[in-house]
Design a protein around this motif. Structure first.
Motif, mmCIF file in Angstrom:
data_model
loop_
_atom_site.group_PDB
_atom_site.id
_atom_site.type_symbol
_atom_site.label_atom_id
_atom_site.label_comp_id
_atom_site.label_asym_id
_atom_site.label_seq_id
_atom_site.Cartn_x
_atom_site.Cartn_y
_atom_site.Cartn_z
ATOM 1 N N VAL A 1 0.975 -1.233 -0.108
ATOM 2 C CA VAL A 1 -0.139 -0.199 0.816
ATOM 3 C C VAL A 1 1.444 1.565 -0.070
ATOM 4 N N LEU A 2 0.766 1.995 -1.025
ATOM 5 C CA LEU A 2 1.565 3.070 -0.788
ATOM 6 C C LEU A 2 0.832 4.386 -1.502
ATOM 7 N N GLY A 3 0.908 5.541 -1.166
ATOM 8 C CA GLY A 3 0.230 6.547 -1.600
ATOM 9 C C GLY A 3 0.592 8.186 -0.926
ATOM 10 N N ASN B 1 0.435 11.935 0.583
ATOM 11 C CA ASN B 1 0.484 12.148 2.741
ATOM 12 C C ASN B 1 -1.653 11.818 2.591
ATOM 13 N N SER C 1 -4.024 9.639 2.136
ATOM 14 C CA SER C 1 -4.359 8.803 1.231
ATOM 15 C C SER C 1 -5.236 7.371 1.851
ATOM 16 N N LYS D 1 -3.450 5.317 3.609
ATOM 17 C CA LYS D 1 -2.850 4.524 4.278
ATOM 18 C C LYS D 1 -2.663 3.976 5.991
ATOM 19 N N THR D 2 -2.857 5.060 6.756
ATOM 20 C CA THR D 2 -2.908 4.879 8.315
ATOM 21 C C THR D 2 -4.409 4.247 8.863
ATOM 22 N N LEU E 1 -6.075 2.699 6.753
ATOM 23 C CA LEU E 1 -6.020 1.258 6.265
ATOM 24 C C LEU E 1 -5.424 0.439 6.940
ATOM 25 N N CYS E 2 -4.298 0.899 7.934
ATOM 26 C CA CYS E 2 -3.880 -0.191 8.681
ATOM 27 C C CYS E 2 -4.929 -0.015 9.843
#
Length: 92
Positions: A31-33, A35, A37, A39-40, A42-43
């Motif tokens: 998962v990348l993207g 700031n 977007s 990611k955190t 999702l985690c």
């Protein structure tokens, strides 16, 4: 156990539109993207499915997830700090 799909509503940053993840690789998903977007988020969502107390910062959150477990389907639903589990469609 592998995550197959994830759908959320009411999480910080995604209150209105929600967040949906599907078509994950059975091997490795990166998962990348940019700031802010998601990611955190999702985690934290995945963490909340495993430990409901981590959802306390998002009391309005609703999470629906589908996991592959051997040859079975495991659905985990989270809302209002409550987790529900369904194995092959039967609540456990």
């Amino acid at each position: 156990m592998k995550l197959v799909s994830l759908k959320t509503r009411g999480l910080p940053g995604f209150e209105n539109q929600g967040l949906t993840i599907s078509d994950l690789s059975p091997d490795l998903t990166v998962v990348l993207g940019a700031n802010a977007s998601g990611k955190t988020t999702l985690c934290r969502t995945i963490q909340g499915l495993l430990w409901a107390e981590h959802l306390k910062s998002a009391p309005e959150a609703e999470i629906y997830s589908l996991w592959s477990l051997d040859h079975h389907k495991l659905e985990i639903q989270a809302s209002a700090f409550r987790l529900r589990f369904f194995l092959d469609g039967v609540q456990v």
